[in-house]
Design an enzyme around this catalytic site. Structure first.
Site, PDB file in Angstrom:
ATOM      1  N   ILE A 337      31.834  31.664  40.417  1.00  0.00           N
ATOM      2  CA  ILE A 337      31.611  32.955  41.122  1.00  0.00           C
ATOM      3  C   ILE A 337      33.001  33.657  41.554  1.00  0.00           C
ATOM      4  CG2 ILE A 337      30.538  34.026  43.127  1.00  0.00           C
ATOM      5  CD1 ILE A 337      29.184  31.429  43.605  1.00  0.00           C
ATOM      6  N   GLU A 338      33.145  34.773  41.295  1.00  0.00           N
ATOM      7  CA  GLU A 338      34.396  35.531  41.320  1.00  0.00           C
ATOM      8  C   GLU A 338      35.278  35.496  42.221  1.00  0.00           C
ATOM      9  OE1 GLU A 338      31.183  38.881  41.725  1.00  0.00           O
ATOM     10  OE2 GLU A 338      31.318  37.028  40.454  1.00  0.00           O
ATOM     11  N   PRO A 339      34.716  35.325  43.716  1.00  0.00           N
ATOM     12  CA  PRO A 339      35.774  34.834  44.786  1.00  0.00           C
ATOM     13  C   PRO A 339      36.557  33.577  44.849  1.00  0.00           C
ATOM     14  CG  PRO A 339      33.463  34.802  45.689  1.00  0.00           C
ATOM     15  CD  PRO A 339      33.315  35.151  44.306  1.00  0.00           C
ATOM     16  N   GLY A 340      36.440  32.891  43.641  1.00  0.00           N
ATOM     17  CA  GLY A 340      36.932  31.598  43.660  1.00  0.00           C
ATOM     18  C   GLY A 340      36.132  30.324  43.539  1.00  0.00           C
TER      19      GLY A 340
END
Length: 539
Positions: A337-340
């Site tokens: 997932i893109e936030p980490g």
């Protein structure tokens, strides 16, 4: 203090203040760096105090907001960046996603504020570059999209004049140069502060850009305000849990109301978001057989065993994970997932961005470094509008500003792309049974149009890069080829002329080898999907 003849100036004492007192740190014209992802990592109590102060005193004014991901509660429109939606309070907004703060949109539409939409990953990296004093971020991300200065340069209205994106060349290749923005005040969220002001993130589901924001503000001579749940004595924090050292912190706010210090805007606290060693019930309810599952099943069939690292977007793409679980194939792939986040089971709704039992949590900018460098094997993303060139729009629909979020970073850099969604929208009704699809009521809104309203994904750039791209709906599958958007499969029970071509504004290229979608997709029970072999029979 004098040690061996060397004069050392001690840092000023950290201020422990209320949210109302913290609001006084904000001055007219300041650029505010806002941490958060939807509702995770959001210093809600501080944002509330700033709004209340403006309502009571009409100060501060003319603020610039800089943030990477969407911050807010969407249709609820009462949290996060929605607190700043007052004419006069803000002058400019530079953000990666706008849809979670819909109260800002009328100000953009009425030209009351300057407004920019840049890729989420670019803004995250810009914050880090600004901390280092670098004047620009050079990236290929955004070429050919509305962020490209050859199109809109990321500007959202006529009031937005300044060019903050330039096109440059290195070694004969085009790149975009994004201007960094010095931060005057960073407003962040942590878990615990010690008496010195060291900030731990031990109970935070995401680390996001807290360190980059804090460094950017301090190196610019600005202030860093952090909201936490409690204060502990010095030397009681694990140094590895400290993400913001005390030398970067000016003020600490201990949240007075637990509802203003939640894991997400949907969940007060979920231990599974921050631990990987919990025993959880791995059984999921079987997703019902409907058009969303039909689309997700066909998406899953585009995988092969060489693909290990995935990204799922919001909506229909989330159902792909359910399909893989039902087929017993989830273990072969690692979702990100893109936030980490690496691994675990991605959460949805207002919990999106978190994962149940994640393998690892890293800073947001480094996740986008991984994405931008080609680390994603495949991405499944939403399909809102598509045109004959294969361009996709998910960011702007008339006056509604959704924003691109991480979409541009992901679509330009994943090795393979699958866009997925229903063929039409607005009232579509179907039945799925006996190995075929039946359209009961057609959707009122066409998704396949002559020209998308805004180019969030460039089909032309994808073709130049020879990227494999599929567009999967419940009734038709398209592939991006050099000759254009090409129809390669239709669903059983669907008529080519009446159910597909009649509901498109353009006629796609029709493959000479046009196939029927696998009937197993339209039947109850597992499909027998397996990824033990290198390639699947259906691609």
């Amino acid at each position: 203090m004098n040690i061996k003849g060397v004069m050392i100036t001690m840092k000023e004492t950290i201020q422990f203040v209320s949210a109302q007192e913290a609001a006084n740190y904000i001055q007219a014209g300041d650029t505010i760096g806002v941490g958060g992802f939807i509702g995770t990592g959001v210093a809600e109590e501080i944002h509330m105090a700033i709004e209340n102060k403006y309502i009571e005193t009409s100060t501060p004014t003319d603020l610039t907001l800089v943030y990477a991901a969407g911050i807010g509660d969407g249709n609820g429109a009462s949290k996060g960046l929605n607190h700043y939606a007052h004419e006069g309070l803000i002058k400019r907004v530079i953000g990666g996603h706008w849809g979670m703060a819909p109260r800002l949109t009328p100000l953009v539409e009425a030209n009351k504020i300057e407004a920019y939409n840049l890729p989420q990953g670019v803004i995250s990296q810009l914050i880090r570059e600004g901390a280092a004093g670098h004047p620009r971020l050079i990236s290929h991300v955004g070429l050919g999209t509305f962020v490209d200065p050859d199109l809109d340069g990321g500007k959202l209205n006529d009031a937005t004049k300044e060019d903050i994106v330039e096109k440059v060349q290195f070694d004969g290749q085009d790149y975009l140069a994004y201007k960094t923005h010095p931060i005057d005040v960073a407003i962040l969220k942590g878990t615990v502060a010690d008496e010195k002001g060291n900030i731990s993130l031990e109970n935070e589901p995401l680390t996001l850009d807290v360190l980059s924001f804090a460094m950017s503000a301090k190196n610019n001579g600005g202030k860093v305000i952090v909201q936490v749940e409690k204060v502990v004595k010095n030397a009681s924090l694990d140094p590895k849990s400290v993400h913001i050292p005390h030398v970067l912190v000016d003020a600490v706010v201990v949240a007075e109301n637990i509802e203003n210090h939640m894991h997400t805007f949907g969940t007060q606290f979920n231990e599974a978001f921050i631990r990987s060693n919990l025993v959880v019930d791995s059984k999921q309810e079987i997703y019902p057989l409907n058009v969303r599952k039909v689309i997700a099943r066909r998406c899953a069939m585009s995988l092969d065993s060489s693909m290990k690292v995935l990204n799922y977007g919001i909506g229909v793409p989330e159902v792909v994970a359910n399909v893989l679980n039902e087929e017993g194939q989830e273990e072969h792939f690692t979702p990100t997932i893109e936030p980490g986040i690496f691994g675990g089971t991605p959460a949805g709704g207002l919990d999106f961005g978190c994962s149940v039992n994640p393998d690892a949590i890293i800073d947001e900018a480094y996740m986008f470094d991984f994405y931008d460098g080609g680390g994603l094997d495949i991405a499944f993303l939403g399909l809102a509008q598509c045109d004959n060139a294969g361009n996709v729009n998910v960011s702007k629909f008339g006056p509604k500003i959704a924003g691109c979020g991480g979409f541009i970073n992901i679509t330009q850099n994943a090795k393979k792309l699958v866009f997925c969604g229903t063929f039409t929208a607005g009232g579509l009704k179907t039945t799925v049974e006996d190995g075929k699809l039946t359209i009961l009521q057609e959707g009122k809104v066409k998704k396949f149009m002559d020209n998308v309203e805004q180019i969030t994904f460039s089909g032309e750039v994808a073709k130049q890069n020879e990227k494999p791209v599929l567009y999967i709906t419940e009734r038709a599958v398209f592939e991006l080829r050099q000759e254009g958007l090409t129809l390669i499969e239709i669903a059983p029970g669907i008529d080519l002329e009446n159910d597909i071509l009649a509901h498109m504004d353009f006629k796609p290229v029709i493959s000479k080898d046009l196939k029927r979608m696998d009937e197993a997709i339209f039947n109850e029970g597992p499909m027998g999907l397996t990824f033990q072999e290198k390639e699947l029979a259906m691609q």
